[in-house]
Design an enzyme around this catalytic site. Structure first.
Site, mmCIF file in Angstrom:
data_model
loop_
_atom_site.group_PDB
_atom_site.id
_atom_site.type_symbol
_atom_site.label_atom_id
_atom_site.label_comp_id
_atom_site.label_asym_id
_atom_site.label_seq_id
_atom_site.Cartn_x
_atom_site.Cartn_y
_atom_site.Cartn_z
ATOM 1 N N GLY A 150 -3.576 -4.600 0.185
ATOM 2 C CA GLY A 150 -4.401 -5.549 -0.040
ATOM 3 C C GLY A 150 -3.848 -6.387 -1.256
ATOM 4 C CB CYS A 168 7.295 -10.916 -3.965
ATOM 5 S SG CYS A 168 5.864 -9.943 -4.753
#
Length: 215
Positions: A150, A168
């Site tokens: 999520g 990331c």
């Protein structure tokens, strides 16, 4: 389609038991199983997504690293970060993956706007940003038409561990948090506002709080 979205407030829990529970939930759910969102804070942990590369783990030190089955690269979870796991039958909802990501981003953008913090998404880098610094990360897995994993919103936390990684997969990516822009924050209020935004952007009519564990 169900009209009520159920939320479980898990408090603070270790990452791996929650990850294992959402895998079980997704593997065992039937076609009529109601959707759930689990809200949680984790003790410090780095999670490495399926696309993750070892070189993006710069100096994990004493913080554990967990290889997981979501999309994306490495990120950090810790106390003061609000994590929402979206256990949704996206096929039943009629959402494509990109549509779901867009809805999650708009949910976060509107939540931040409610605190007077202007935020935006980037077409080439999923997540939500404030003045170019990342305030929320997204990562999903779709299995048999159902989502798990999520979003993670930095509310009021120690951001230093993000310096131990390329967040990331982006070297030097600046990270930020809600408390840096909106002053003192009541964590429970952020959670309540996130719940309301998820109900709105996932096209539900109402919400309910679910009781019981996730084992």
């Amino acid at each position: 389609m169900p009209q009520t979205l159920g939320f479980r407030e898990l408090g603070q829990m270790a990452y791996e038991p929650v990850w294992q529970a959402m895998q079980r939930f997704t593997n065992e759910r039937g076609t009529d199983a109601p959707d759930e969102v689990w809200l949680v804070q984790h003790p410090p942990v780095f999670t490495q997504g399926q696309a993750g590369k070892a070189e993006h783990l710069l100096l994990p030190g004493d913080i554990p690293v967990v290889q997981v089955d979501r999309g994306g690269q490495v990120t950090y979870h810790g106390p003061g970060q609000l994590v929402a796991y979206l256990l949704l039958d996206v096929r039943r909802l009629g959402f494509g993956v990109r549509d779901l990501v867009n809805r999650m981003e708009h949910c976060l953008i509107e939540l931040l706007a409610s605190y007077g913090v202007p935020a935006a998404a980037k077409p080439d880098a999923p997540g939500v940003y404030v003045n170019g610094a990342k305030i929320a990360s997204l990562g999903l897995r779709i299995r048999h038409g159902c989502s798990f994993h999520g979003l993670a919103l930095n509310v009021d936390m120690d951001l230093q561990p993000f310096r131990r990684i390329n967040p990331c997969g982006y070297a030097g990516l600046a990270m930020t948090q809600l408390s840096d822009h909106a002053g003192p924050i009541e964590f429970a209020e952020v959670s309540a506002r996130l719940r309301a935004q998820l109900v709105k952007h996932l096209d539900y009519a109402e919400q309910t709080t679910l009781t019981g564990g996730i084992d």
